[in-house]
Design an enzyme around this catalytic site. Structure first.
Site, short mmCIF file in Angstrom:
data_model
loop_
_atom_site.label_atom_id
_atom_site.label_comp_id
_atom_site.label_asym_id
_atom_site.label_seq_id
_atom_site.Cartn_x
_atom_site.Cartn_y
_atom_site.Cartn_z
N SER A 149 0.81 -1.23 0.00
CA SER A 149 0.00 0.00 0.00
C SER A 149 0.84 1.27 0.00
O SER A 149 0.32 2.35 -0.28
CB SER A 149 -0.94 0.02 1.20
OG SER A 149 -0.22 0.17 2.41
N LYS A 167 1.13 4.71 6.89
CA LYS A 167 0.56 5.57 5.85
C LYS A 167 1.26 6.92 5.89
O LYS A 167 2.06 7.22 6.79
CB LYS A 167 -0.95 5.78 6.06
CG LYS A 167 -1.79 4.51 6.13
CD LYS A 167 -1.86 3.78 4.80
CE LYS A 167 -2.68 2.50 4.92
NZ LYS A 167 -2.61 1.68 3.69
#
Length: 257
Positions: free
Chosen positions: A71, A142
């Site tokens: 991701s 993230k």
């Protein structure tokens, strides 16, 4: 005479040993054991002290973190081991736009698992804290795309994020990805963060939790630390890039020139 002498020697060897002989033999054996045991004890103590020191260092200073998914590609790849700086936000500093952070997504990205086995979770946590296994399912990595008070909009005519009215050129995105295929227009509440992955088409991030309790916003206190270094593989060792993409963003409420 010779035969008789041999019998005498054999007879003496077959006689039971006296108490003094047995004690002398036991003393030699015990001395050998005692000489070995301190060495083993020192190794054991040194090993326990080393692991304890490493766990404390990992808990409070720098923690290795195994990247389990794609991701955050191309910035971070599956199998990379990064070093998370746990002191980055310890003394009053807070996450900034562009920081890559590890955070506990309990209550924002995932629901709390009340049925979790505490012993198994503890063992997995210890292994994860040493970078030996994948992190718990509640931990995520993230990039911070919005801090408290920011208005984050996607996308402009060129497919870019706009933060507080300023377009952001995210050069770190996975080639071929846009800032987001799903449009959004959100204002980040104070004390929370808006998180996005660099591989936007493969990242489950704040966008996927807009309808969940908390609206996909991650509380600042849930941040574990900032990813400052790539520690493995050797060919990729070094610091991370990309935080400068947000340098032109003004604080919310300020006029833009």
């Amino acid at each position: 005479m010779e035969t008789q002498a041999e019998h005498s020697e054999r007879d003496r060897s077959s006689e039971p040993r006296t108490g003094s002989e047995e004690r002398s033999r036991f003393s030699r054996f015990r001395g050998a054991v005692v000489s070995v045991r301190p060495w083993r004890r020192r190794v054991l103590v040194a090993g326990v002290a080393g692991v304890t020191g490493l766990l404390l260092f990992s808990a409070f200073v720098v923690q290795p973190f195994l990247i389990p998914s794609g991701s955050m590609e191309p910035t971070l790849r599956i199998g990379d081991r990064v070093l998370v700086n746990k002191l980055a936000y310890r003394f009053g500093a807070e996450p900034e736009r562009g920081d890559v952070v590890v955070f506990d997504g309990t209550g924002s990205f995932v629901r709390e698992d009340l049925d979790a086995n505490p012993v198994a979770e503890l063992a997995r946590g210890v292994a994860a804290s040493l970078g030996l296994t994948a992190p718990p399912d509640t931990d995520f990595v993230k990039r911070v795309a919005g801090v408290g008070g920011d208005r984050v909009v996607c996308c402009d005519a060129r497919g870019r994020l706009r933060v507080n009215g300023v377009a952001v050129d995210e050069t770190y995105l996975q080639p071929g990805d846009t800032a987001s295929e799903a449009p959004f227009d959100i204002v980040v509440p104070q004390g929370t963060l808006w998180m996005l992955g660099d591989h936007r088409s493969r990242s489950s991030d704040s966008r996927d939790h807009l309808g969940s309790p908390g609206g996909g916003m991650v509380p600042v206190e849930r941040v574990i630390g900032r990813v400052d270094w790539l520690g493995w593989p050797p060919a990729r060792i070094g610091g991370l890039e990309g935080a400068g993409a947000f340098d032109g963003v003004r604080e919310p409420g300020r006029a833009h020139g």
